[in-house]
Design a protein around this motif. Structure first.
Motif, PDB file in Angstrom:
ATOM      1  N   ARG A  30       0.855  -1.290   0.102  1.00  9.22           N
ATOM      2  CA  ARG A  30       0.133  -0.179   0.007  1.00  9.22           C
ATOM      3  C   ARG A  30       0.856   1.474   0.053  1.00  9.22           C
ATOM      4  O   ARG A  30       1.807   1.402   0.994  1.00  9.22           O
ATOM      5  N   ILE A  31       0.633   2.046  -1.198  1.00  6.36           N
ATOM      6  CA  ILE A  31       1.521   3.383  -1.266  1.00  6.36           C
ATOM      7  C   ILE A  31       0.686   4.328  -1.330  1.00  6.36           C
ATOM      8  O   ILE A  31      -0.304   4.425  -2.217  1.00  6.36           O
ATOM      9  N   TRP A  32       0.813   5.537  -0.453  1.00  6.66           N
ATOM     10  CA  TRP A  32      -0.120   6.451  -0.334  1.00  6.66           C
ATOM     11  C   TRP A  32       0.488   7.555  -1.345  1.00  6.66           C
ATOM     12  O   TRP A  32       1.540   8.222  -0.913  1.00  6.66           O
ATOM     13  N   PHE A  33      -0.250   7.968  -2.471  1.00  8.26           N
ATOM     14  CA  PHE A  33       0.133   9.027  -3.154  1.00  8.26           C
ATOM     15  C   PHE A  33      -0.674  10.383  -2.660  1.00  8.26           C
ATOM     16  O   PHE A  33      -1.821  10.544  -2.938  1.00  8.26           O
ATOM     17  N   PHE A  34       0.101  11.233  -2.134  1.00  5.61           N
ATOM     18  CA  PHE A  34      -0.453  12.801  -1.524  1.00  5.61           C
ATOM     19  C   PHE A  34      -0.903  13.575  -2.711  1.00  5.61           C
ATOM     20  O   PHE A  34       0.038  14.308  -3.342  1.00  5.61           O
ATOM     21  N   TYR A  35      -2.154  13.780  -3.247  1.00  8.76           N
ATOM     22  CA  TYR A  35      -2.577  14.610  -4.371  1.00  8.76           C
ATOM     23  C   TYR A  35      -3.279  15.657  -3.956  1.00  8.76           C
ATOM     24  O   TYR A  35      -4.367  15.698  -3.228  1.00  8.76           O
ATOM     25  N   SER A  36      -2.684  16.826  -4.408  1.00 11.35           N
ATOM     26  CA  SER A  36      -3.467  18.306  -3.960  1.00 11.35           C
ATOM     27  C   SER A  36      -4.234  18.766  -5.035  1.00 11.35           C
ATOM     28  O   SER A  36      -4.895  19.854  -4.857  1.00 11.35           O
ATOM     29  N   GLY A  37      -4.035  18.557  -6.176  1.00 11.88           N
ATOM     30  CA  GLY A  37      -4.508  19.179  -7.458  1.00 11.88           C
ATOM     31  C   GLY A  37      -3.699  20.202  -7.773  1.00 11.88           C
ATOM     32  O   GLY A  37      -4.206  20.746  -8.997  1.00 11.88           O
ATOM     33  N   GLY A  38      -2.782  20.574  -7.268  1.00 12.39           N
ATOM     34  CA  GLY A  38      -1.615  21.651  -7.813  1.00 12.39           C
ATOM     35  C   GLY A  38      -0.897  21.045  -8.907  1.00 12.39           C
ATOM     36  O   GLY A  38      -1.038  19.893  -9.259  1.00 12.39           O
ATOM     37  N   LYS A  39       0.152  22.000  -9.530  1.00  6.80           N
ATOM     38  CA  LYS A  39       0.825  21.521 -10.626  1.00  6.80           C
ATOM     39  C   LYS A  39       1.685  20.326 -10.319  1.00  6.80           C
ATOM     40  O   LYS A  39       1.960  19.660 -11.078  1.00  6.80           O
ATOM     41  N   ASP A  40       2.259  20.540  -9.283  1.00  9.53           N
ATOM     42  CA  ASP A  40       3.569  19.591  -9.054  1.00  9.53           C
ATOM     43  C   ASP A  40       2.815  18.331  -8.962  1.00  9.53           C
ATOM     44  O   ASP A  40       3.380  17.284  -9.211  1.00  9.53           O
ATOM     45  N   SER A  41       1.956  17.942  -7.977  1.00 13.97           N
ATOM     46  CA  SER A  41       1.149  16.852  -7.699  1.00 13.97           C
ATOM     47  C   SER A  41       0.477  16.152  -9.114  1.00 13.97           C
ATOM     48  O   SER A  41       0.415  15.120  -9.315  1.00 13.97           O
ATOM     49  N   GLU A 171       2.587  -0.572   7.561  1.00 16.29           N
ATOM     50  CA  GLU A 171       2.920  -2.114   7.299  1.00 16.29           C
ATOM     51  C   GLU A 171       4.306  -2.305   8.174  1.00 16.29           C
ATOM     52  O   GLU A 171       5.488  -1.699   8.141  1.00 16.29           O
ATOM     53  N   LYS A 172       3.718  -2.961   9.104  1.00 18.39           N
ATOM     54  CA  LYS A 172       5.165  -3.288  10.058  1.00 18.39           C
ATOM     55  C   LYS A 172       5.646  -2.265  10.607  1.00 18.39           C
ATOM     56  O   LYS A 172       7.025  -2.240  10.745  1.00 18.39           O
ATOM     57  N   GLY A 173       5.176  -0.935  11.144  1.00 15.18           N
ATOM     58  CA  GLY A 173       5.836   0.256  11.306  1.00 15.18           C
ATOM     59  C   GLY A 173       6.413   1.003  10.167  1.00 15.18           C
ATOM     60  O   GLY A 173       7.150   2.079  10.641  1.00 15.18           O
ATOM     61  N   TYR A 174       6.039   0.818   8.999  1.00 21.11           N
ATOM     62  CA  TYR A 174       6.334   1.716   7.857  1.00 21.11           C
ATOM     63  C   TYR A 174       5.390   1.990   7.205  1.00 21.11           C
ATOM     64  O   TYR A 174       4.488   1.288   6.676  1.00 21.11           O
ATOM     65  N   ARG A 175       5.136   3.289   6.760  1.00 28.09           N
ATOM     66  CA  ARG A 175       4.339   3.795   5.769  1.00 28.09           C
ATOM     67  C   ARG A 175       5.052   4.379   4.708  1.00 28.09           C
ATOM     68  O   ARG A 175       6.104   5.295   4.624  1.00 28.09           O
ATOM     69  N   TYR A 176       4.447   4.161   3.310  1.00 29.80           N
ATOM     70  CA  TYR A 176       5.125   4.526   2.200  1.00 29.80           C
ATOM     71  C   TYR A 176       4.364   5.623   1.367  1.00 29.80           C
ATOM     72  O   TYR A 176       3.280   5.438   1.288  1.00 29.80           O
ATOM     73  N   ILE A 177       5.001   6.606   1.090  1.00 24.04           N
ATOM     74  CA  ILE A 177       4.300   7.936   0.580  1.00 24.04           C
ATOM     75  C   ILE A 177       5.104   8.319  -0.607  1.00 24.04           C
ATOM     76  O   ILE A 177       6.028   8.591  -0.684  1.00 24.04           O
ATOM     77  N   ILE A 178       4.101   8.958  -1.497  1.00 23.41           N
ATOM     78  CA  ILE A 178       4.782   9.539  -3.057  1.00 23.41           C
ATOM     79  C   ILE A 178       3.937  10.926  -2.720  1.00 23.41           C
ATOM     80  O   ILE A 178       3.021  11.255  -2.661  1.00 23.41           O
ATOM     81  N   VAL A 179       5.164  11.928  -3.010  1.00 24.51           N
ATOM     82  CA  VAL A 179       4.523  13.389  -2.926  1.00 24.51           C
ATOM     83  C   VAL A 179       5.206  14.010  -4.135  1.00 24.51           C
ATOM     84  O   VAL A 179       5.904  13.607  -4.962  1.00 24.51           O
TER      85      VAL A 179
END
Length: 252
Positions: A30-41, A171-179
């Motif tokens: 499970r990888i969370w992609f933080f999407y804001s709607g802005g140009k970079d994301s 997951e077992k103490g780790y959270r994976y994020i794309i920004v």
């Protein structure tokens, strides 16, 4: 100087390769992609849609997370975010979960139900005061850079976003994020991403409440003109920052 089509395609290939490498290093389910709607994301969103063509298995592990601040996020920002996800990641858009700020326990339980691929809208109020944005600044003061007699400081991101993100499953103490963060945005971000860029991994690690957050920004070394060129190439409408530098924060 405007970038050529070949240069833009090279940029996108570079970004997609970094996301692929990030996945291969961690193999997170499970990888969370933080999407804001802005140009970079939005540039990262485009890259994910391109990556899906050759690595659909990676996109099946992505959750698109859009955070809407109650009392602050404009409805046009929400509409644009929805439209972009629907266009570039339709499979995620068709699996939609809206999380309302009823209680910390409720939010945490709802987020745990998010099975990728999906699109989650997390609505947040102040975690300390339990109030929408405008009601909070009336009580606490404007979130200014310098201190003011009623409190203030730049509390808004922590109160309305970061504390909510800490409730995301791990997951077992780790959270994976794309920004979508660029080092060129500010001196603070240059310092933040310098070593990550130098290492070629484009990732940082933070520990919150005994959970290690592994944060990956595949566009960390891109310039503003690079991002805009990518969005023009894919005919993505550039956001209108009519109220400031952030779509999700009028005060900024």
């Amino acid at each position: 100087m405007e970038l050529s089509i070949r240069m833009v395609e090279s940029l996108i290939n570079r970004v997609t390769s970094r996301i692929e490498a990030f996945y291969e290093r961690h193999r997170a389910s499970r990888i969370w992609f933080f999407y804001s709607g802005g140009k970079d994301s939005s540039a990262v969103l485009v890259a994910l849609s391109e990556l899906a063509k050759k690595r659909p298995d990676i996109l099946e592990r992505i959750i698109v997370l859009y955070t809407a601040v109650v009392g602050n996020t404009h409805y046009l920002n929400r509409k644009q975010a929805y439209d972009n996800v629907k266009r570039f990641l339709p499979d995620h858009f068709s699996n939609f979960i809206q999380v309302l700020p009823k209680s910390r326990e409720y939010v945490k339980a709802m987020l745990s139900t998010a099975k990728p691929p999906c699109f989650v809208e997390l609505n947040t109020v102040s975690w300390s005061y339990g109030k929408p944005y405008l009601d909070t600044i009336i009580q606490v003061g404007f979130p200014t850079v310098v201190s003011n007699p009623r409190g203030g400081l730049r509390f808004c991101c922590s109160e309305f976003k970061e504390k909510g993100w800490m409730l995301l499953p791990h997951e077992k103490g780790y959270r994976y994020i794309i920004v979508g963060e660029k080092a060129s945005d500010s001196s603070m971000r240059r310092k933040k991403w310098f070593q990550a860029i130098e290492s070629g991994l484009f990732e940082l690690r933070f520990e919150n409440d005994n959970v290690v957050e592994v944060s990956h920004s595949p566009i960390a070394d891109l310039r503003d003109e690079d991002v805009k060129a990518v969005l023009r190439h894919y005919n993505v409408e550039l956001p209108s920052y009519r109220y400031g530098d952030s779509l999700n924060c009028i005060i900024c």
